[in-house]
Design an enzyme around this catalytic site. Structure first.
Site, PDB file in Angstrom:
ATOM      1  N   HIS A 118       0.815  -1.218   0.000  1.00  0.00           N
ATOM      2  CA  HIS A 118       0.000   0.000   0.000  1.00  0.00           C
ATOM      3  C   HIS A 118       0.850   1.270   0.000  1.00  0.00           C
ATOM      4  O   HIS A 118       0.339   2.354  -0.284  1.00  0.00           O
ATOM      5  CB  HIS A 118      -0.975  -0.003   1.186  1.00  0.00           C
ATOM      6  CG  HIS A 118      -0.358   0.218   2.535  1.00  0.00           C
ATOM      7  ND1 HIS A 118      -0.051  -0.810   3.393  1.00  0.00           N
ATOM      8  CD2 HIS A 118       0.010   1.342   3.172  1.00  0.00           C
ATOM      9  CE1 HIS A 118       0.466  -0.321   4.510  1.00  0.00           C
ATOM     10  NE2 HIS A 118       0.512   0.989   4.387  1.00  0.00           N
ATOM     11  N   SER A 177       4.611   2.458   8.032  1.00  0.00           N
ATOM     12  CA  SER A 177       4.311   1.336   7.157  1.00  0.00           C
ATOM     13  C   SER A 177       5.513   0.983   6.294  1.00  0.00           C
ATOM     14  O   SER A 177       6.095   1.845   5.637  1.00  0.00           O
ATOM     15  CB  SER A 177       3.123   1.664   6.252  1.00  0.00           C
ATOM     16  OG  SER A 177       1.934   1.749   6.988  1.00  0.00           O
ATOM     17  N   ASP A 211       0.319  -7.641   1.302  1.00  0.00           N
ATOM     18  CA  ASP A 211       0.707  -6.250   1.533  1.00  0.00           C
ATOM     19  C   ASP A 211       2.220  -6.094   1.564  1.00  0.00           C
ATOM     20  O   ASP A 211       2.769  -5.340   2.367  1.00  0.00           O
ATOM     21  CB  ASP A 211       0.093  -5.701   2.821  1.00  0.00           C
ATOM     22  CG  ASP A 211       0.164  -4.171   2.895  1.00  0.00           C
ATOM     23  OD1 ASP A 211       0.222  -3.543   1.820  1.00  0.00           O
ATOM     24  OD2 ASP A 211       0.181  -3.626   4.009  1.00  0.00           O
TER      25      ASP A 211
END
Length: 465
Positions: free
Chosen positions: A105, A212, A135
């Site tokens: 993402h 992230s 992911d």
């Protein structure tokens, strides 16, 4: 109590003599400073900046006659506008040649990716491959000749225990590289709807937006997870963060570097979790494992000796508690590998060796766009096979014909047929293949009745007089 005393000591104890800082070799040494671990790991954690060009229609005001009467053609009528979207995240260098792991993402839809090192050097990067279902994404930094990057060695995420100390390194809120510490608060979290393959490391190390793709490391300075998500109601850290274990990272990295995409092994079997009632009926000591209910003929499970009714309790010595952990354990392996399945058969423990293979393309997909005048006009359909089912994220072993996409404005679009729908019947004729669907839709009819399976629910639609 040992962990509690250790943390209290870390807060209260001040060394009387300055000691040379080295990588901690025992839990007692950790109380002095995390600095040696941070110095070892931080250079391998990078910031990732992405750019994406987005085309959008001109403002509706510019098409309004009243507006244009006073302001004229400020912008040519109907000309789309372009704007650049920027985003940032973190990544981890896992290869001195410039191989970087981050989250899918973080780089999704990016036209340009820039990697910024902790010493502020910047390099352009290419996306080698990206996998939305885990992911994870793999980047390759274009390095000048003779230049290498500091890389972080991977640790064994399966060796973690609840209570182990961990450090999270990343770039939250774009303020620059930061380091937070905490403990592993849970393992194998499978009920978090973040990815399709769920078995997260849960930590209370502060993780915020921008973290992230950053690193979760152990006290030996080894990568044990890629920070992926937080549990938050306001966007800030509430002390519950989730990281993708290196067991999964290794598998995705190896597959993408070898084939350019992620190829997961196929078992050829489906199962369901063992509930308390099932455990009692099967006379199991506790409700754990996966009860196999279907075994595909000539599939890897069947060839390895597994049967319907077997309860899988472990794969390669790693416990399997539910269907999600079974899928996770399989996804960490590679096609062509042998896996040892520990099962309970008729209450007795047994072991079987299964040679895993890539999902087969059988039957052929026969991707077809439907034309003519019928309810499926404008729909693209295909035969389901294990490979396509894996790509679409369909659980079990579905067969038949699936709708892949719908052309906007077509008959199928107006009738709200959706990608993912499984064709069951057309005017009472069962549909098991693309060839049967084409024959059924080619027939002339004033009235159409179609039946589909959507997310496990059977729906029927009548069209025409």
């Amino acid at each position: 109590m040992r962990v509690s005393r250790l943390l209290i000591a870390a807060c209260l104890l001040v060394p009387a003599v300055a000691l040379a800082q080295t990588v901690p070799t025992s839990r007692e040494q950790v109380r002095y400073s995390y600095a040696p671990v941070v110095k070892q790991t931080a250079p391998a954690v990078v910031n990732i900046y992405t750019k994406r060009v987005v085309r959008q229609a001109a403002s509706p005001l510019l098409s309004d006659p009243f507006f244009r009467r006073f302001f004229g053609d400020v912008v040519p009528h109907g000309m789309p506008q372009e704007r650049v979207q920027n985003s940032l995240g973190s990544g981890v260098v896992v290869g001195a040649d410039g191989t970087v792991v981050t989250n899918h993402h973080v780089i999704k839809g990016a036209d340009e990716v820039t990697v910024v090192l902790s010493d502020r050097r910047e390099y352009e990067a290419r996306i080698l491959g990206s996998d939305e279902r885990t992911d994870l994404a793999i980047l390759k930094v274009d390095l000048p000749k003779g230049i290498t990057l500091p890389a972080l060695p991977m640790g064994d995420s399966d060796a973690l225990e609840v209570g182990d100390l961990v450090i999270a390194v990343g770039n939250p809120f774009g303020v620059g590289q930061t380091v937070t510490s905490g403990i592993v608060s849970a393992l194998a979290r499978t009920n978090i709807g973040i990815t399709d393959y769920r078995s997260f490391i849960q930590t209370d190390a502060a993780i915020n937006p921008g973290n992230s793709g950053g690193a979760l490391v152990d006290m030996n300075g080894r990568l044990i997870g890629i920070n992926s998500a937080i549990y938050s109601k306001d966007g800030g850290s509430n002390g519950i963060g989730f990281a993708i274990p290196t067991a999964m990272v290794r598998s995705v990295l190896a597959s993408i570097k070898e084939t350019g995409k992620v190829v997961r092994p196929w078992l050829g079997a489906t199962g369901k979790p063992v509930t308390n009632d099932l455990a009692q009926a099967l006379r199991l000591p506790r409700p754990a494992g996966v009860l196999l209910d279907t075994i595909q003929r000539d599939g890897p499970a069947a060839r390895g000796g597994l049967k319907a009714g077997d309860v899988v309790t472990a794969i390669n010595g790693r416990e399997v508690d539910d269907a999600e952990s079974l899928r996770f354990r399989l996804a960490t392996l590679t096609p062509g590998a042998d896996a040892t399945f520990a099962v309970l058969r008729d209450g007795q423990p047994q072991s079987f060796t299964v040679r895993l293979v890539a999902p087969p393309e059988n039957p052929p997909r026969e991707v077809t766009e439907i034309g003519g005048t019928n309810p499926y006009t404008g729909a693209t359909i295909a035969n389901l096979n294990p490979a396509l089912a894996e790509e679409l994220g369909l659980e079990g072993s579905p067969t038949g014909v699936v709708v892949l996409k719908i052309k906007r404005g077509s008959i199928a679009h107006r009738l709200r047929i959706q990608p993912g729908d499984l064709m069951l019947e057309v005017n009472g004729r069962p549909i098991a293949s693309v060839a049967e669907a084409k024959r059924a839709l080619a027939a002339e009819a004033r009235r159409w009745t179609i039946t589909v399976n959507r997310d496990g629910e059977t729906l029927s639609l009548q069209v025409g007089g």
